[in-house]
Design an enzyme around this catalytic site. Structure first.
Site, short mmCIF file in Angstrom:
data_model
loop_
_atom_site.label_atom_id
_atom_site.label_comp_id
_atom_site.label_asym_id
_atom_site.label_seq_id
_atom_site.Cartn_x
_atom_site.Cartn_y
_atom_site.Cartn_z
N SER A 195 31.07 57.82 89.44
CA SER A 195 30.24 56.81 90.09
C SER A 195 31.07 55.57 90.43
O SER A 195 32.04 55.68 91.18
CB SER A 195 29.04 56.49 89.19
N ASP A 220 22.61 64.69 94.74
CA ASP A 220 22.98 63.32 94.38
C ASP A 220 23.19 62.50 95.66
O ASP A 220 24.02 62.85 96.50
CB ASP A 220 24.26 63.36 93.54
N HIS A 235 22.71 62.61 89.34
CA HIS A 235 23.91 61.78 89.34
C HIS A 235 24.66 61.81 88.01
O HIS A 235 25.81 61.40 87.94
CB HIS A 235 23.53 60.34 89.69
#
Length: 396
Positions: A224, A282, A326
């Site tokens: 991320s 995602d 995610h």
């Protein structure tokens, strides 16, 4: 490991992605778990005076997060912890200060580490591997950084000393928030008198010099926000700190980081290889959108967690679904069993499915694994000899 150069991208992972090669699966999980360690060791307890730091010393990090015997603890030793701050402003013009520990006058947090292969690990892996691992968004300022979508010239990274103002090389534009986190300093902080960029480049240079007579690889990994920093950092290392060594980046769930010039610079670095791992449901890898000037960097491996029969498909709401899609452990679970776009999911790596529920409620109820089970015992509260309880913890 004789084929490590192929797994690190020497042939751009040609023929290894569809279907996913068994050795590459193990390789990606190995580096993904090293990124996961940054989440598992982070002290997010606001009652702690060490909030925002790592719970464990460098010597015990891997054993404390479950990467002990036969895994990272055997193969690597941590040599440096990394701390980041930001000079970004929130709309009212004041720096956001969110930590609860005693030194409240700055926003400076543990964000990753550098590790190097032990002698035993170097023999097993066929080279001396240096790893840089970055975590994703946790602290308040980092959320602010995430949504600062403006593009800014990354001059210190892409313009070397001695380059004149009339240099014809185009300076890439990168995400303002990611760039700020990577390059900012805070003279009030004992952790960020230098930027996290300077911290990591200094350590990479030291390790490269230490092992200059050995075959080296440098592997950068993160998830991320950490994947965005991974991308910037890998390009930076390949360009400015280890020009004669192979640099590979494995960013998981990476948002877009910069414009087409960034992709061009990355593609032209002969010693750099980037493989993004993206879960189809995602949405993070699709942002910021291309329409505002962003482009993709590196090659991509697409996986699809929706195919896993182990994961819940009864989505209680959009937010929960997006969080699940995610999550890094969901990514690693999906890497363990993806068979490509045309085949059904089948686990081929012996990796405990219980890990999916470390930080969320993702497994089907039939597997009997409690949700959100990764917690510090008693949240750090310790019973003293007199019978009272006190928050007793440390920070590194």
């Amino acid at each position: 490991m004789e084929n490590w150069k192929l797994l690190s991208g020497d042939q751009d992972w040609e023929g290894l992605l569809e279907p996913l090669d068994y050795d590459l699966r193990r390789y990606l999980i190995h580096y993904g778990e090293m990124a996961e360690a940054t989440y598992d060791a982070f002290n997010a307890n606001k009652a702690s005076k060490f909030a925002g730091l790592c719970r464990y010393s460098m010597d015990e990090l891997f054993s404390k997060v479950g990467l002990g015997k036969g895994k990272a603890e055997k193969k690597y030793r941590v040599t440096k912890y990394l701390y980041a701050t930001s000079s970004s402003l929130i709309p009212n013009g004041f720096l956001l200060k969110s930590l609860s520990r005693e030194d409240k006058n700055f926003e400076s947090n543990w964000i990753g580490y550098v590790a190097v292969a032990t002698d035993e690990g170097a023999v097993e892996m066929g080279r001396r591997d240096i790893v840089v691992a970055w975590r994703g968004t946790i602290e308040s300022m980092e959320w602010i950084n995430d949504v600062q979508f403006g593009l800014i010239e990354a001059t210190p990274i892409f313009k070397k000393e001695g380059d004149g103002d009339d240099t014809k090389e185009e300076i890439p534009n990168v995400h303002e928030g990611f760039y700020s986190l990577y390059t900012s300093t805070d003279p009030m902080s004992k952790y960020n008198k230098t930027s996290v960029r300077d911290q990591v480049l200094e350590e990479i240079t030291r390790l490269v010099n230490t092992y200059e007579n050995e075959e080296l690889s440098i592997t950068v990994t993160g998830h991320s926000l950490g994947a965005a920093i991974t991308t910037l950092n890998a390009i930076d290392i390949a360009r400015n700190a280890a020009q004669n060594h192979r640099v590979t980046a494995f960013p998981f769930a990476c948002p877009r980081v910069g414009d087409s010039s960034l992709n061009s610079v990355a593609s032209n670095l002969h010693n750099l290889h980037i493989l993004r791992i993206e879960n189809i449901p995602d949405v993070v890898p699709d942002h910021p959108i291309k329409l505002v000037g962003y482009d993709l960097v590196g090659k991509v491996l697409k996986i699809d967690s929706q195919k896993s029969p182990y994961l819940k498909n009864d989505q209680p709401g959009l937010i929960f679904f997006l969080k699940r899609a995610h999550n890094l452990e969901v990514y690693l679970h999906t890497v363990s069993g993806t068979q490509g776009s045309e085949e059904e999911f089948k686990l081929v790596i012996d990796r405990d499915i219980a890990l999916v529920n470390k930080g969320l409620d993702g497994l089907k109820e039939e597997y009997g694994v409690p949700a959100l089970w990764w917690v510090q015992a008693n949240h750090g509260m310790t019973q003293l000899p007199n019978g009272s309880w006190e928050l007793v913890d440390t920070g590194y």
